[in-house]
Design an enzyme around this catalytic site. Structure first.
Site, PDB file in Angstrom:
ATOM      1  N   SER A 117      34.907  39.217  28.982  1.00  0.00           N
ATOM      2  CA  SER A 117      35.803  38.066  29.067  1.00  0.00           C
ATOM      3  C   SER A 117      35.179  37.033  29.983  1.00  0.00           C
ATOM      4  O   SER A 117      34.255  37.336  30.759  1.00  0.00           O
ATOM      5  CB  SER A 117      37.152  38.513  29.648  1.00  0.00           C
ATOM      6  OG  SER A 117      37.956  37.424  30.044  1.00  0.00           O
TER       7      SER A 117
ATOM      8  N   TYR B  23      43.491  42.403  35.607  1.00  0.00           N
ATOM      9  CA  TYR B  23      42.688  42.077  34.423  1.00  0.00           C
ATOM     10  C   TYR B  23      41.289  41.633  34.832  1.00  0.00           C
ATOM     11  O   TYR B  23      40.279  42.083  34.271  1.00  0.00           O
ATOM     12  CB  TYR B  23      43.378  40.980  33.624  1.00  0.00           C
ATOM     13  CG  TYR B  23      42.679  40.618  32.336  1.00  0.00           C
ATOM     14  CD1 TYR B  23      42.870  41.372  31.179  1.00  0.00           C
ATOM     15  CD2 TYR B  23      41.842  39.505  32.267  1.00  0.00           C
ATOM     16  CE1 TYR B  23      42.235  41.041  29.990  1.00  0.00           C
ATOM     17  CE2 TYR B  23      41.206  39.164  31.079  1.00  0.00           C
ATOM     18  CZ  TYR B  23      41.404  39.923  29.949  1.00  0.00           C
ATOM     19  OH  TYR B  23      40.777  39.588  28.769  1.00  0.00           O
TER      20      TYR B  23
END
Length: 264
Positions: free
Chosen positions: A144, A157
């Protein structure tokens, strides 16, 4: 002929979003078969209809080792080999900061996010290792923008996505020279990525306010467009191809619209 003619791939989290787009692109590039693991496999029906006999769906949880055994077993049994593993399943924390947790909710959410976003990748790699060694195959994991920068997610996250970089580098060292291991780091993408059950957000997704999300993402990156799952697929093809990336391993390739070149 495509770049992946005759290849067989296994993809976790492949029933929607980036995983589904990668599966479709692999098949278009000539893959002989794709096996997909997801908790909800209903999204695979259209893909199966478009590529009859070349798609296998396995319903399961990436935190369960048996689900990965079923995925790899299905790929090998139905198509005779395995060339690529794509670890892609994930959940999001909707940018929740540390201060918003209590000890109990922090522990439960940590276990869920790291269990799906990181442990799930490790279990997939463990299950696929032997089959990929036989073909000189590769592993590709979805990172990501949060693998490199703060602000792409909340504390859990972002920590999990940063950890994926270390996982890729160490695993590439351990599995060389027989298996290449790399990652793709998408930026904010228009998908239905969901939240965690621990926070009661399992039914909330990034797609809930699509127009607002698209406007925000378009304004946030130098290339000035909100990424779609298909925008990342070329890197997954390149990294899977033995002929076109034979010397690439241990790398995370960003596909984030230029976040790293934003002015200070």
């Amino acid at each position: 002929m495509g770049w992946l003619e005759g290849y067989v791939a296994a993809i976790t989290g492949g029933a929607n979003g980036i995983g589904l787009a990668v599966a479709r692109r692999y098949l278009a590039e000539g893959a002989a078969g794709v096996a997909i693991l997801d908790r909800d496999t209903s999204g695979i029906a259209t893909l199966s209809d478009a590529f009859p006999g070349r798609v296998t769906a396995i319903a399961g949880d990436v935190r369960d080792p048996a689900s990965h055994s079923a995925l790899i077993g299905s790929a090998v049994e139905n198509h005779g080999r395995l060339d690529v593993l794509v670890g892609n399943a994930g959940v999001f924390d909707f940018r929740r900061p540390l201060a918003s947790y209590e000890a109990g909710s922090l522990g439960e959410t940590f276990d869920e996010i790291f269990g799906i976003n990181l442990k799930g990748y490790m279990l997939a790699a463990l299950a696929a290792r032997d089959a990929l060694s036989q073909t000189g195959g590769s592993m590709i994991f979805t990172g990501s923008v949060a693998s490199q920068y703060a602000g792409g997610g909340g504390i859990l996250y972002t920590a999990a996505k940063h950890a994926i970089v270390g996982f890729i580098r160490e695993l590439a060292r351990e599995l060389a020279p027989s298996i290449r291991v790399n990652g793709v780091g998408p930026g904010g993408t228009l998908t239905s990525l969901r939240g965690t059950a621990a926070l009661g957000q399992q039914d909330r997704s990034l797609a809930d306010n699509r127009e607002q999300l698209e406007a925000r993402l378009s304004a946030a990156v130098p290339l000035r467009f909100a990424q779609r799952p298909e925008d990342h697929c070329g890197l997954y093809v390149l990294l899977a191809s033995r002929e076109n990336s034979p010397a690439v391993t241990g790398e995370m390739y960003m596909s984030d619209g230029g976040v790293g070149i934003r002015p200070l």
